[in-house]
Enzyme design. Structure first.
Site, PDB file in Angstrom:
ATOM      1  N   LYS A   1      13.779  -1.049 -17.163  1.00  0.00           N
ATOM      2  CA  LYS A   1      14.373  -0.525 -15.930  1.00  0.00           C
ATOM      3  C   LYS A   1      15.829  -0.083 -16.137  1.00  0.00           C
ATOM      4  CE  LYS A   1      11.323  -3.244 -12.885  1.00  0.00           C
ATOM      5  NZ  LYS A   1      11.275  -4.057 -11.642  1.00  0.00           N
TER       6      LYS A   1
ATOM      7  N   TYR B   1       5.082   2.744  -7.020  1.00  0.00           N
ATOM      8  CA  TYR B   1       5.128   1.477  -6.287  1.00  0.00           C
ATOM      9  C   TYR B   1       4.469   1.581  -4.896  1.00  0.00           C
ATOM     10  CZ  TYR B   1       8.225  -0.752  -9.729  1.00  0.00           C
ATOM     11  OH  TYR B   1       8.749  -1.321 -10.858  1.00  0.00           O
TER      12      TYR B   1
ATOM     13  N   ARG C   1      13.492 -11.562 -18.721  1.00  0.00           N
ATOM     14  CA  ARG C   1      14.222 -11.583 -17.442  1.00  0.00           C
ATOM     15  C   ARG C   1      15.279 -12.687 -17.425  1.00  0.00           C
ATOM     16  NH1 ARG C   1       8.739 -10.163 -14.228  1.00  0.00           N
ATOM     17  NH2 ARG C   1       9.112  -7.932 -13.844  1.00  0.00           N
TER      18      ARG C   1
ATOM     19  N   HIS D   1       9.345  -4.011 -16.013  1.00  0.00           N
ATOM     20  CA  HIS D   1       8.092  -4.069 -15.252  1.00  0.00           C
ATOM     21  C   HIS D   1       6.957  -4.184 -16.260  1.00  0.00           C
ATOM     22  CE1 HIS D   1       4.784  -3.077 -12.556  1.00  0.00           C
ATOM     23  NE2 HIS D   1       4.343  -2.313 -13.537  1.00  0.00           N
TER      24      HIS D   1
HETATM   25  P1  CMP Z   1       8.072  -5.118 -10.525  1.00  0.00           P
HETATM   26  O1  CMP Z   1       7.202  -5.921 -11.440  1.00  0.00           O
HETATM   27  O2  CMP Z   1       8.626  -3.862 -11.092  1.00  0.00           O
HETATM   28  O3  CMP Z   1       7.249  -4.783  -9.187  1.00  0.00           O
HETATM   29  C1  CMP Z   1       7.868  -4.585  -7.939  1.00  0.00           C
HETATM   30  C2  CMP Z   1       9.332  -4.949  -7.949  1.00  0.00           C
HETATM   31  O4  CMP Z   1       9.898  -5.167  -6.694  1.00  0.00           O
HETATM   32  C3  CMP Z   1       9.516  -6.249  -8.685  1.00  0.00           C
HETATM   33  O5  CMP Z   1       9.307  -6.039 -10.070  1.00  0.00           O
HETATM   34  C4  CMP Z   1      10.929  -6.639  -8.249  1.00  0.00           C
HETATM   35  O6  CMP Z   1      11.931  -6.089  -9.084  1.00  0.00           O
HETATM   36  C5  CMP Z   1      11.067  -5.984  -6.871  1.00  0.00           C
HETATM   37  N1  CMP Z   1      11.151  -6.968  -5.803  1.00  0.00           N
HETATM   38  C6  CMP Z   1      12.200  -7.148  -4.957  1.00  0.00           C
HETATM   39  N2  CMP Z   1      11.962  -8.120  -4.096  1.00  0.00           N
HETATM   40  C7  CMP Z   1      10.732  -8.608  -4.368  1.00  0.00           C
HETATM   41  C8  CMP Z   1       9.915  -9.648  -3.820  1.00  0.00           C
HETATM   42  N3  CMP Z   1      10.311 -10.395  -2.797  1.00  0.00           N
HETATM   43  N4  CMP Z   1       8.702  -9.881  -4.367  1.00  0.00           N
HETATM   44  C9  CMP Z   1       8.250  -9.118  -5.401  1.00  0.00           C
HETATM   45  N5  CMP Z   1       8.988  -8.123  -5.966  1.00  0.00           N
HETATM   46  C10 CMP Z   1      10.209  -7.874  -5.461  1.00  0.00           C
END
Ligand code: CMP
Length: 142
Positions: free
Chosen positions: A10, A50, A103, A116
């Site tokens: 990212k 997304y 992370r 991701h």
């Molecule tokens: P990612 O795996 O890229 O998928 C969706 C993204 O939304 C997640 O990583 C987080 O970076 C972001 N995000 C922000 N708030 C939340 C939350 N409450 N639950 C899940 N994802 C979140």
């Protein structure tokens, strides 16, 4: 089984210049990069990727963040690739991510969490198809 998974490094991690360190972790655990591109996502492309989160309160911020700078989109291949990549990434919220995970080491907040990774082989197939044509996926050479 040998699987493929979609990985995105990212904008926060690209901006920290840690692309190499993150890919090293993939390679050290036996995953291989079989496709990769550095891209600046548009609102439309990030929003579509997304789409499943469209109704979530964090959707708008997520799209704004994912378009804030270049991302490295990759396809990783190897034995058990989906679960292995998720293990390497650690929990979505860096404050809950196990020590030594990507992370935990490179991210501070749930919104800007460095990477991701596909959450299942079904998502992986959809996500890979979203970014890559079949002809862009290379043969693994090891
Ligand atoms: P990612 O795996 O890229 O998928 C969706 C993204 O939304 C997640 O990583 C987080 O970076 C972001 N995000 C922000 N708030 C939340 C939350 N409450 N639950 C899940 N994802 C979140």
């Amino acid at each position: 089984a040998v699987e493929r998974t979609l990985s995105i490094i990212k904008p926060d991690a690209v901006g920290k210049n840690v692309i190499g360190e993150i890919i090293t972790r993939f390679e050290k655990t036996g995953l291989s990069v079989v496709a990769a591109k550095l891209v600046q996502l548009s609102d439309q492309v990030a929003g579509g990727f997304y789409a499943e989160h469209k109704e979530r309160p964090f959707y708008k911020d997520l799209v704004a963040f994912m378009t804030s700078g270049p991302v490295l989109v990759q396809v990783l291949e190897g034995e058990n690739a989906v679960a292995l990549n998720r293990e390497l990434m650690g929990a979505t919220n860096p404050s809950e991510a196990a020590a030594g995970t990507i992370r935990a080491d490179f991210a501070q907040t749930i919104d800007e969490n460095a990477v991701h990774g596909s959450d299942s082989t079904t998502s992986a197939a959809r996500e890979i198809g979203y970014f890559f044509a079949e002809s862009e996926l290379c043969e693994r050479t090891r």
